[in-house]
Design a protein around this motif. Structure first.
Motif, PDB file in Angstrom:
ATOM      1  N   ILE A 154      -2.121   5.337   3.495  1.00 51.99           N
ATOM      2  CA  ILE A 154      -1.555   5.212   2.154  1.00 51.99           C
ATOM      3  C   ILE A 154      -1.898   3.847   1.567  1.00 51.99           C
ATOM      4  CG2 ILE A 154       0.609   5.025   0.850  1.00 51.99           C
ATOM      5  CD1 ILE A 154       1.769   7.164   2.771  1.00 51.99           C
ATOM      6  N   GLY A 155      -1.716   2.790   2.381  1.00 49.60           N
ATOM      7  CA  GLY A 155      -2.011   1.445   1.901  1.00 49.60           C
ATOM      8  C   GLY A 155      -3.473   1.241   1.571  1.00 49.60           C
ATOM      9  N   ALA A 156      -4.341   1.915   2.320  1.00 48.93           N
ATOM     10  CA  ALA A 156      -5.784   1.716   2.144  1.00 48.93           C
ATOM     11  C   ALA A 156      -6.410   2.758   1.222  1.00 48.93           C
ATOM     12  CB  ALA A 156      -6.476   1.763   3.503  1.00 48.93           C
ATOM     13  N   TYR A 227       1.786  -2.609   5.954  1.00 40.98           N
ATOM     14  CA  TYR A 227       1.442  -1.578   4.963  1.00 40.98           C
ATOM     15  C   TYR A 227       2.585  -1.197   4.036  1.00 40.98           C
ATOM     16  CZ  TYR A 227      -2.332  -1.148   8.352  1.00 40.98           C
ATOM     17  OH  TYR A 227      -3.371  -1.423   9.198  1.00 40.98           O
ATOM     18  N   ASP A 228       3.654  -1.981   4.020  1.00 48.42           N
ATOM     19  CA  ASP A 228       4.775  -1.651   3.153  1.00 48.42           C
ATOM     20  C   ASP A 228       4.371  -1.740   1.689  1.00 48.42           C
ATOM     21  OD1 ASP A 228       7.357  -0.807   2.780  1.00 48.42           O
ATOM     22  OD2 ASP A 228       8.229  -2.807   2.791  1.00 48.42           O
ATOM     23  N   ASN A 229       5.076  -0.997   0.846  1.00 49.88           N
ATOM     24  CA  ASN A 229       4.812  -0.981  -0.607  1.00 49.88           C
ATOM     25  C   ASN A 229       3.372  -0.596  -0.934  1.00 49.88           C
ATOM     26  OD1 ASN A 229       7.463  -1.842  -1.267  1.00 49.88           O
ATOM     27  ND2 ASN A 229       6.889  -3.954  -0.785  1.00 49.88           N
ATOM     28  N   ARG A 230       2.800   0.242  -0.059  1.00 46.64           N
ATOM     29  CA  ARG A 230       1.440   0.764  -0.264  1.00 46.64           C
ATOM     30  C   ARG A 230       0.390  -0.337  -0.309  1.00 46.64           C
ATOM     31  NH1 ARG A 230       2.346   5.872  -4.483  1.00 46.64           N
ATOM     32  NH2 ARG A 230       4.127   6.754  -3.349  1.00 46.64           N
ATOM     33  N   ASN A 231       0.676  -1.449   0.338  1.00 48.52           N
ATOM     34  CA  ASN A 231      -0.304  -2.521   0.470  1.00 48.52           C
ATOM     35  C   ASN A 231      -1.099  -2.348   1.760  1.00 48.52           C
ATOM     36  OD1 ASN A 231       0.305  -3.997  -1.905  1.00 48.52           O
ATOM     37  ND2 ASN A 231       2.133  -4.826  -0.916  1.00 48.52           N
TER      38      ASN A 231
END
Length: 252
Positions: A154-156, A227-231
């Motif tokens: 999701i983050g990447a 990877y929190d907050n889609r980072n």
């Protein structure tokens, strides 16, 4: 181990040709210094470093300590075999089913290998049992791997659009169910919640191995850090500054 895993991941994702990927996987299965002869020059040093690292680990294990290095070696060999399968998919421009993608990449994210690695920190009374348990890749290891995999993908997601490696879980879900990226991410978020419930429930199922389980859950916690907050601060490390400041410079 994380440095080695990350380096191997980058080689299989973006740097090596498919033939080089096959040769490296074959060399790691042989696990012998002579296998270096089949590798291109730029991979020879990595292969030697892999073998050297394991020799150093084995030498550092105290006499009488119940940590068997063969479990870790086998885990790395399986890990790289998984990387090769991902590379084969990318080479053929093949998009697997969502289930097949998750079944493989929840392992290649590193959870099985790191779970075996962290068992070295167990007390000697339960180390042998914990190591044997972790090496079977129990459901808690798979759940931890899925959490990290899903949050990583999701983050990447946006960044991966420019990459040539295998399709991510988000992309496979979009392809299989003909939905947008946002819909796929929302549904995968629900799967992440399910895996956290699996980990929480496991705390009450085998109290004798709870210290080992806590280390595996700790690996899953790292997903929230990176990877929190889609980072994706694992890749774009400049974003770590704000997180580190919130911990140590600007506390609540």
């Amino acid at each position: 181990m994380i440095v080695l895993i990350t380096t191997l991941d980058d080689i299989y994702d973006t740097h090596a040709t498919i033939e080089e990927c096959r040769k490296l996987q074959g060399a790691i299965q042989r696990w012998d210094e002579s296998a270096v002869s089949v590798l291109p020059e730029y991979l020879k040093d990595l292969y030697r470093e892999l073998l050297r690292t394991f020799r150093n680990i084995e030498a550092d294990v105290p006499i009488g300590m119940n940590y068997e290095i063969s479990y870790l070696r086998k885990s790395i060999q399986n890990h790289v075999t998984g990387y090769l399968q991902e590379a084969e998919w990318a080479h053929k421009n093949y998009t697997p089913s969502f289930k097949d993608q998750v079944d493989l990449t929840s392992l290649t994210i590193g959870a099985p290998t790191l779970s075996v690695s962290v068992m070295a920190g167990m007390t000697d009374e339960i180390m042998k049992q914990a190591l044997e348990w972790a090496s079977t890749i129990p459901s808690v290891v798979i759940s931890a791997g899925k959490i990290v995999r899903f949050m990583n993908d999701i983050g990447a997601f946006k960044r991966r659009k420019c990459k040539g490696d295998a399709a991510s879980s988000v992309e496979c879900y979009m392809h299989e169910y003909s939905v947008s990226g946002e819909v796929a991410i929302a549904r995968i978020d629900a799967l992440i919640e399910h895996e956290w419930k699996t980990l929480n429930q496991a705390r009450f199922q085998n109290r004798a191995l709870l210290p080992a389980l806590q280390r595996i859950i700790g690996l899953a916690y790292t997903a929230s850090f990176f990877y929190d907050n889609r980072n994706d601060v694992y890749t774009s490390s400049t974003l770590l500054q704000e997180i580190i400041e919130s911990f140590f410079v600007k506390p609540v």
